[in-house]
Design an enzyme around this catalytic site. Structure first.
Site, PDB file in Angstrom:
ATOM      1  N   ASP A 357       4.588  -5.869  -2.453  1.00 14.46           N
ATOM      2  CA  ASP A 357       5.908  -5.694  -3.066  1.00 14.46           C
ATOM      3  C   ASP A 357       6.252  -6.965  -3.838  1.00 14.46           C
ATOM      4  O   ASP A 357       5.346  -7.665  -4.288  1.00 14.46           O
ATOM      5  CB  ASP A 357       6.957  -5.366  -1.994  1.00 14.46           C
ATOM      6  CG  ASP A 357       8.085  -4.477  -2.534  1.00 14.46           C
ATOM      7  OD1 ASP A 357       8.711  -4.882  -3.524  1.00 14.46           O
ATOM      8  OD2 ASP A 357       8.337  -3.393  -1.972  1.00 14.46           O
ATOM      9  N   HIS A 380       4.743  -7.012  -7.017  1.00 19.14           N
ATOM     10  CA  HIS A 380       5.683  -6.427  -7.974  1.00 19.14           C
ATOM     11  C   HIS A 380       6.389  -7.479  -8.815  1.00 19.14           C
ATOM     12  O   HIS A 380       7.430  -7.203  -9.403  1.00 19.14           O
ATOM     13  CB  HIS A 380       6.713  -5.557  -7.239  1.00 19.14           C
ATOM     14  CG  HIS A 380       6.120  -4.348  -6.596  1.00 19.14           C
ATOM     15  ND1 HIS A 380       6.877  -3.403  -5.928  1.00 19.14           N
ATOM     16  CD2 HIS A 380       4.831  -3.904  -6.499  1.00 19.14           C
ATOM     17  CE1 HIS A 380       6.094  -2.448  -5.450  1.00 19.14           C
ATOM     18  NE2 HIS A 380       4.845  -2.743  -5.783  1.00 19.14           N
TER      19      HIS A 380
END
Length: 592
Positions: A357, A380
């Site tokens: 993430d 991310h």
């Protein structure tokens, strides 16, 4: 008669941010000349460990003035004394032989009554012999520390007259086969936190491995500084069902602790792989959490496979995280590297983050955040947000992300806000960014949602205001067709989005790069990708003739010579007039 030996003068030398291993016994050697010496030798953030666990590192120092801050080994030096050069006293002035007696001086002319005057001195008094100069034999006073780390100004390597604790001090039976050392770890923390004196240390050696349940490590503590050195391995239970009855939402939970120094070359393994597919996100714990903490230094450790966030910083002030390695598979869900909320004056530097993430997520009500020299990917990207979920009013401002690299990330520099939220994001700088096959290197998403469902913007809905954002000096390759995406709210829009020196190429020679832009005021200079944006209109809100200057960007404390640039000013008035006039013509055409 022997003449005094000379040497090349060495002075004003700084060694800063050294990390790694040393194969010799002596890691620092300063062998200076006895007569000339070395002056103003500064050592800061030196974290060197021995390649051999059996051999401690030492320092050798002679005839040098040392100023050291945060050095992993103790340095004792024989300071040199500059040679005292004898100074001959000046010759006394011989009084001249007068040829004629001097006439008495005429009294000065006064308006008021005359005051008696002393007769002039015919000959000056002989000068007193000059005192020999005083040479210091101590180093000069150290320069002012950065304010956020002033609490560590006297920090030295553990073992210098402080209380030292180990896990073995709290294990009653060293031959015990019990694999759960939770109670011993908790007892060690209580002794560490409750100890008297200015500082205390807790050490886990390189060859030691312990398994512990979730721990609440709560302050405030008695010592001003608490040092935990982890060179070994600490593990959580391998299966989620074995985490016991202690229903904490974190594994190592530091609360209300001031002056914590958590360092080492060891590993924290939380075995999150047993959680990702079997436990819902909201029920998964984070690995390390700092809640309500002040003046934190976290350096050198490796964290592996957190069930959720690897590190959470919540309601804390003044923290520096450096030389960390946060690792989880790209497919691991919601394994953020570092999450920051309700915190200020947070510095993240010189770290590698490879997770499933956000590498770094800067969330609600946080400001003065600096992220420098971070390598991100997979992951991310480094994100502001998400903000405004459920209509919440949230603020993030004064953020610097500089000298970072994105490798194979889903996003690069990202700002994400939920529709319907309130608050603002302002004074954000992404600068000197390297891209290696990154998707969406630059993205502002005011229509963010974490599911695949479609969202329909309702008339008059609010949004988190995004303004004064600068993207500067981006270079590298993009793996997606869209390199720049600015999807702003049609009512609130994005103001003063500055792009300078953006040079992004496609990873595939056959795929040209494009940009997507809606409802944003963009100022671009030297951008390799054309940006065409439909600007939002400001209904019944005339542009201010005297715009207020925005707050300055946060300043990175690590490199004083690289201060961030001042925020770019708002677009000129005619720019907004043109936007509003163009929208007016559009409405007029529709009515006709």
């Amino acid at each position: 008669m022997l003449q005094a030996m000379t040497a090349v003068k060495v002075s004003n030398v700084t060694f800063r941010y050294f990390t790694g291993t040393c194969a010799n016994d002596i890691a620092i050697k300063l062998d200076c000349d006895e007569v000339t010496g070395c002056k103003d030798i500064v050592m800061e953030h030196i974290n060197i460990t021995s390649s051999s666990t059996k051999r401690p590192l030492t320092a050798y120092c002679q005839f040098a003035d040392i100023i050291s801050h945060f050095v992993s080994m103790k340095i004792k030096c024989d300071y040199y004394e500059e040679p005292l050069v004898p100074v001959e006293p000046p010759q006394q002035v011989e009084p001249p032989t007068p040829t004629k007696p001097l006439a008495p001086a005429k009294p000065p002319r006064h308006v008021g009554p005359l005051m008696p005057t002393k007769p002039p001195t015919m000959f000056p008094k002989p000068l007193a012999p000059a005192k020999p100069p005083v040479y210091y034999a101590k180093p000069p006073a150290p320069y002012a520390q950065p304010s956020m780390l002033s609490f560590l100004s006297n920090f030295v390597q553990y073992g210098n007259g402080r209380m030292i604790l180990t896990m073995k001090d709290f294990i009653s039976n060293s031959n015990s086969t019990n694999v759960d050392h939770s109670q011993a770890f908790q007892n060690a923390w209580r002794a560490l936190c409750g100890g008297k004196g200015g500082s205390a240390s807790f050490v886990i050696q390189a060859h030691e491995t312990y398994t512990i349940q979730p721990q609440l490590l709560e302050g405030p503590c008695m010592p001003r500084n608490i040092h935990i050195q982890i060179d070994g391995t600490i593990e959580a239970p391998k299966m989620a069902n074995d985490w016991g009855r202690n229903k904490l939402d974190c594994w190592l939970c530091f609360e209300k602790v001031t002056g914590l120094v958590l360092t080492g070359s060891g590993v924290l393994n939380t075995h999150g792989e047993s959680w990702w597919s079997s436990v819902a996100l909201q029920s998964r714990p984070v690995a390390v959490r700092f809640f309500g903490c002040q003046n934190i230094l976290y350096n050198g450790l490796t964290q592996i496979n957190s069930p959720r966030n690897h590190i959470t910083i919540l309601d804390s002030n003044n923290a520096t995280l450096s030389n960390l390695h946060l690792i989880a598979p790209a497919s691991s869900p919601n394994t953020d590297g570092i999450d920051i909320s309700h915190s200020q004056n947070i510095n993240i530097m010189s770290s590698t983050i490879k997770t499933g993430d956000d590498c770094v997520a800067i969330k609600r009500n946080s400001y003065n955040i600096n992220v420098t020299y971070v390598t991100c990917g997979p992951g991310h990207g480094i994100s502001i947000g998400s903000l405004g979920e459920g209509g919440a009013s949230e603020v993030v401002q004064n953020v610097n992300v500089r000298h970072c690299t994105f490798t194979g990330t889903q996003n690069g520099a990202r700002i994400k806000t939920w529709p319907g939220g309130q608050g603002f994001v302002k004074n954000i700088l992404y600068e000197d960014i390297t891209l290696i096959n990154a998707n969406f290197p630059i993205i502002i998403d005011q229509q963010y949602r974490d599911n695949a469902g479609q969202y329909k913007q309702s008339a008059g809905a609010t949004a988190v205001k995004v303004s004064d954002v600068t993207f500067r000096s981006f270079t590298g390759t993009c793996a997606a067709p869209i390199a720049i995406k600015l999807d702003c709210d049609p009512n609130t829009g994005c103001d003063n989005i500055v792009m300078e020196q953006i040079n992004i190429a496609s990873s595939s020679p056959k795929t040209p790069l494009t940009s997507y832009c809606k409802f944003a005021h963009v100022v671009s200079r030297f951008v390799s990708i054309p940006i065409t944006c439909s600007f939002h209109t400001e209904d019944s809100q005339p542009a201010s003739l005297n715009p207020q200057p925005s707050a300055p960007y946060a300043i990175s404390p690590t490199t004083p010579h690289t201060q961030p640039h001042a925020p770019t000013t708002q677009p000129p008035l005619f720019f907004r007039f043109y936007t509003n006039f163009k929208a007016f013509l559009g409405r007029l055409g529709r009515n006709c």
